[in-house]
Design a protein around this motif. Structure first.
Motif, mmCIF file in Angstrom:
data_model
loop_
_atom_site.group_PDB
_atom_site.id
_atom_site.type_symbol
_atom_site.label_atom_id
_atom_site.label_comp_id
_atom_site.label_asym_id
_atom_site.label_seq_id
_atom_site.Cartn_x
_atom_site.Cartn_y
_atom_site.Cartn_z
ATOM 1 N N VAL A 145 0.854 -1.189 0.000
ATOM 2 C CA VAL A 145 0.000 0.000 0.000
ATOM 3 C C VAL A 145 0.888 1.237 0.000
ATOM 4 C CG1 VAL A 145 -1.618 1.316 1.422
ATOM 5 C CG2 VAL A 145 -1.926 -1.136 1.187
ATOM 6 N N LEU A 146 0.510 2.240 -0.783
ATOM 7 C CA LEU A 146 1.191 3.539 -0.744
ATOM 8 C C LEU A 146 0.191 4.532 -0.169
ATOM 9 C CD1 LEU A 146 2.886 3.568 -4.303
ATOM 10 C CD2 LEU A 146 3.768 2.606 -2.174
ATOM 11 N N MET A 147 0.503 5.088 1.004
ATOM 12 C CA MET A 147 -0.479 5.931 1.695
ATOM 13 C C MET A 147 0.178 7.049 2.501
ATOM 14 S SD MET A 147 -1.556 3.110 4.583
ATOM 15 C CE MET A 147 -3.023 3.971 5.088
ATOM 16 N N GLY A 148 -0.679 7.938 3.054
ATOM 17 C CA GLY A 148 -0.179 9.135 3.707
ATOM 18 C C GLY A 148 0.350 8.954 5.117
ATOM 19 N N LEU A 149 -0.163 7.983 5.844
ATOM 20 C CA LEU A 149 0.281 7.755 7.222
ATOM 21 C C LEU A 149 -0.065 6.308 7.575
ATOM 22 C CD1 LEU A 149 1.419 9.666 9.485
ATOM 23 C CD2 LEU A 149 -0.922 9.827 10.318
ATOM 24 N N PRO A 150 0.890 5.538 8.139
ATOM 25 C CA PRO A 150 0.557 4.140 8.461
ATOM 26 C C PRO A 150 -0.587 4.087 9.469
ATOM 27 C CG PRO A 150 2.902 4.570 8.768
ATOM 28 C CD PRO A 150 2.251 5.895 8.533
ATOM 29 N N PRO A 151 -1.462 3.091 9.369
ATOM 30 C CA PRO A 151 -2.596 3.017 10.306
ATOM 31 C C PRO A 151 -2.101 2.671 11.706
ATOM 32 C CG PRO A 151 -2.545 1.071 8.902
ATOM 33 C CD PRO A 151 -1.460 1.972 8.408
ATOM 34 N N GLU A 152 -2.850 3.134 12.728
ATOM 35 C CA GLU A 152 -2.392 2.882 14.103
ATOM 36 C C GLU A 152 -2.778 1.497 14.624
ATOM 37 O OE1 GLU A 152 -3.811 6.369 16.047
ATOM 38 O OE2 GLU A 152 -2.237 7.561 15.063
ATOM 39 N N GLY A 153 -3.981 1.052 14.295
ATOM 40 C CA GLY A 153 -4.461 -0.193 14.905
ATOM 41 C C GLY A 153 -4.054 -1.475 14.186
ATOM 42 N N VAL A 154 -3.268 -1.390 13.125
ATOM 43 C CA VAL A 154 -2.916 -2.596 12.367
ATOM 44 C C VAL A 154 -1.403 -2.783 12.447
ATOM 45 C CG1 VAL A 154 -3.288 -3.808 10.171
ATOM 46 C CG2 VAL A 154 -4.693 -1.831 10.728
ATOM 47 N N ASP A 155 -0.967 -4.041 12.615
ATOM 48 C CA ASP A 155 0.459 -4.321 12.758
ATOM 49 C C ASP A 155 1.110 -4.331 11.374
ATOM 50 O OD1 ASP A 155 2.779 -4.949 13.943
ATOM 51 O OD2 ASP A 155 2.300 -7.048 14.360
ATOM 52 N N VAL A 156 1.805 -3.234 11.055
ATOM 53 C CA VAL A 156 2.357 -3.098 9.696
ATOM 54 C C VAL A 156 3.836 -2.707 9.725
ATOM 55 C CG1 VAL A 156 0.187 -2.434 8.585
ATOM 56 C CG2 VAL A 156 1.656 -0.665 9.565
ATOM 57 N N GLU A 157 4.487 -2.950 8.617
ATOM 58 C CA GLU A 157 5.828 -2.403 8.366
ATOM 59 C C GLU A 157 5.607 -1.171 7.508
ATOM 60 O OE1 GLU A 157 8.647 -3.695 9.366
ATOM 61 O OE2 GLU A 157 7.985 -5.682 10.011
ATOM 62 N N SER A 158 6.346 -0.080 7.776
ATOM 63 C CA SER A 158 6.159 1.094 6.923
ATOM 64 C C SER A 158 7.482 1.809 6.694
ATOM 65 C CB SER A 158 5.156 2.045 7.562
ATOM 66 O OG SER A 158 5.659 2.501 8.784
ATOM 67 N N GLU A 159 7.635 2.348 5.502
ATOM 68 C CA GLU A 159 8.852 3.082 5.155
ATOM 69 C C GLU A 159 8.487 4.335 4.366
ATOM 70 O OE1 GLU A 159 12.119 -0.120 4.068
ATOM 71 O OE2 GLU A 159 10.099 -0.858 3.701
ATOM 72 N N ILE A 160 9.116 5.446 4.710
ATOM 73 C CA ILE A 160 8.858 6.703 3.989
ATOM 74 C C ILE A 160 9.544 6.650 2.630
ATOM 75 C CG2 ILE A 160 9.444 9.178 3.961
ATOM 76 C CD1 ILE A 160 9.183 9.147 7.000
ATOM 77 N N PHE A 161 8.846 7.078 1.578
ATOM 78 C CA PHE A 161 9.533 7.110 0.283
ATOM 79 C C PHE A 161 9.495 8.466 -0.409
ATOM 80 C CE2 PHE A 161 6.013 7.046 -2.711
ATOM 81 C CZ PHE A 161 4.984 6.485 -1.983
ATOM 82 N N MET A 162 8.682 9.406 0.083
ATOM 83 C CA MET A 162 8.632 10.716 -0.578
ATOM 84 C C MET A 162 7.955 11.749 0.333
ATOM 85 S SD MET A 162 6.890 11.625 -4.237
ATOM 86 C CE MET A 162 7.462 10.328 -5.271
ATOM 87 N N ASP A 163 8.312 13.034 0.160
ATOM 88 C CA ASP A 163 7.621 14.088 0.904
ATOM 89 C C ASP A 163 6.238 14.327 0.306
ATOM 90 O OD1 ASP A 163 9.531 14.635 2.770
ATOM 91 O OD2 ASP A 163 10.559 16.138 1.539
ATOM 92 N N ASN A 164 5.318 14.781 1.124
ATOM 93 C CA ASN A 164 3.954 15.038 0.655
ATOM 94 C C ASN A 164 3.433 16.325 1.292
ATOM 95 O OD1 ASN A 164 1.276 14.894 -0.169
ATOM 96 N ND2 ASN A 164 0.699 13.490 1.492
ATOM 97 N N PRO A 165 3.916 17.491 0.844
ATOM 98 C CA PRO A 165 3.467 18.741 1.480
ATOM 99 C C PRO A 165 2.025 19.077 1.099
ATOM 100 C CG PRO A 165 5.372 19.068 0.008
ATOM 101 C CD PRO A 165 4.839 17.711 -0.269
#
Ligand code: PGA
Length: 314
Positions: A145-165
């Motif tokens: 998934v490519l999204m704006g902020l990792p969800p809080e209640g789900v156990d996920v791995e997340s990595e930043i790939f780009m700025d989103n002003p």
């Protein structure tokens, strides 16, 4: 009961979107085909699964039970598929990617390069808002998934790939266009066109205004970034959007960014997948590709759009 896996997949998609048309779009089926699958499932079960109240749909008690079990069955099936995919090489296999509707302004460019590099991988792309992305992650219904902020209640791995002003946009003839250092409080006098409540952009914007104690005026609400831009152009209000959605309008002068104190709201795009998910070679290749290629692509994209001077607008 003679229930098919296909019926359960269709049913799950309808529940996820609570809308036959949207489920049909995502499944690449026609709307009558989707209704027929649900009807057949109801006949097999011998009970209605949905209730319709006016234009809104809800699950019956039987529907809730079927949803509970179908999630488990679909999850097991996907795990089986993941294991099979992991036995294939990187040049084969399937990959399902879901992106926030705001990401879709650059995702096709990214996926086109990925496809050139790995033509053997069949890619499926789902474009939806933040709320639906969180549900997809919960159900393990997608590889990446490519999204704006990792969800809080789900156990996920997340990595930043780009700025989103996120910036404030206005029509070029707006009285604040070209004004320098507009105090944040001044925005309280403006009406804002809003995305739907499930949108990450809307969440970030509301959080920002609340944190700064600015009681902004709510205007119309719309589910698509395209509709938001048209509304702002038509003078229905200002809006807060990701700079990635307005590249074209800024280049052609159809919209302008306002120079408001405290803006842009600094956000990032994240690559997210379920923690512990067994990544197929295709999924691993995609992860590495996004982390590298998106950074390179970001160099070509404006991460902060300069605010036009009054003179540029005349
Ligand atoms: P959205 O974008 O507003 O299309 O949901 C995702 C996000 O910015 O988190």
């Amino acid at each position: 009961m003679n229930i098919s896996l296909r019926q359960l997949r269709v049913f799950e998609a309808v529940v996820r979107h609570m809308n036959y048309t949207r489920a049909a779009e995502v499944l690449h089926l026609t709307q009558p085909a989707v209704s027929m699958q649900v009807r057949q499932l109801e006949e097999e079960v011998g009970l209605p699964l949905f209730e319709k109240l006016g234009r809104s749909m809800t699950l019956t008690e039987a529907g809730q039970e079927i949803y509970h079990y179908s999630q488990g069955i679909n999850r097991a099936l996907r795990e089986m598929e993941d294991v099979m995919e992991s036995l294939k090489g990187v040049n084969r296999g399937r990959l399902s990617v879901a992106v926030a509707s705001t990401v879709n302004y650059f995702a096709p460019r990214l996926l086109a390069v990925f496809h050139q590099r790995y033509p053997g991988i069949a890619l499926a792309l789902d474009v939806t808002n933040r709320e639906q992305l969180v549900r997809l992650l919960e159900a393990n219904g997608v590889d990446m998934v490519l999204m704006g902020l990792p969800p809080e209640g789900v156990d996920v791995e997340s990595e930043i790939f780009m700025d989103n002003p996120l910036v404030v946009v206005a029509p070029p003839d707006h009285s604040l266009a070209g004004v320098r250092d507009i105090p944040l409080e001044r925005l309280a006098q403006e009406v804002f066109v809003l995305r739907e409540p499930g949108s990450g952009t809307r969440q970030a914007m509301e959080r920002f205004f609340t944190e700064h104690g600015i009681p902004f005026q709510r205007g119309m609400q719309m589910t698509r970034n395209e509709a938001i831009k048209q509304a702002v152009r038509a003078g229905l209000g200002l809006s807060v959007v990701s700079v990635h959605t307005i590249e074209l309008e800024l280049a052609t002068g159809k919209l302008v960014v306002l120079d408001v104190a405290g803006f842009p709201i600094r956000r990032q795009w994240y690559l997210v997948y379920r923690h512990g998910k067994r990544l197929s070679p295709a999924a691993r290749a995609f992860r590495e590709f996004v982390l590298q290629e998106a950074r390179r692509m970001a160099g070509d994209m404006p991460s902060w759009i300069p605010v036009p001077q009054q003179a540029d607008l005349n």
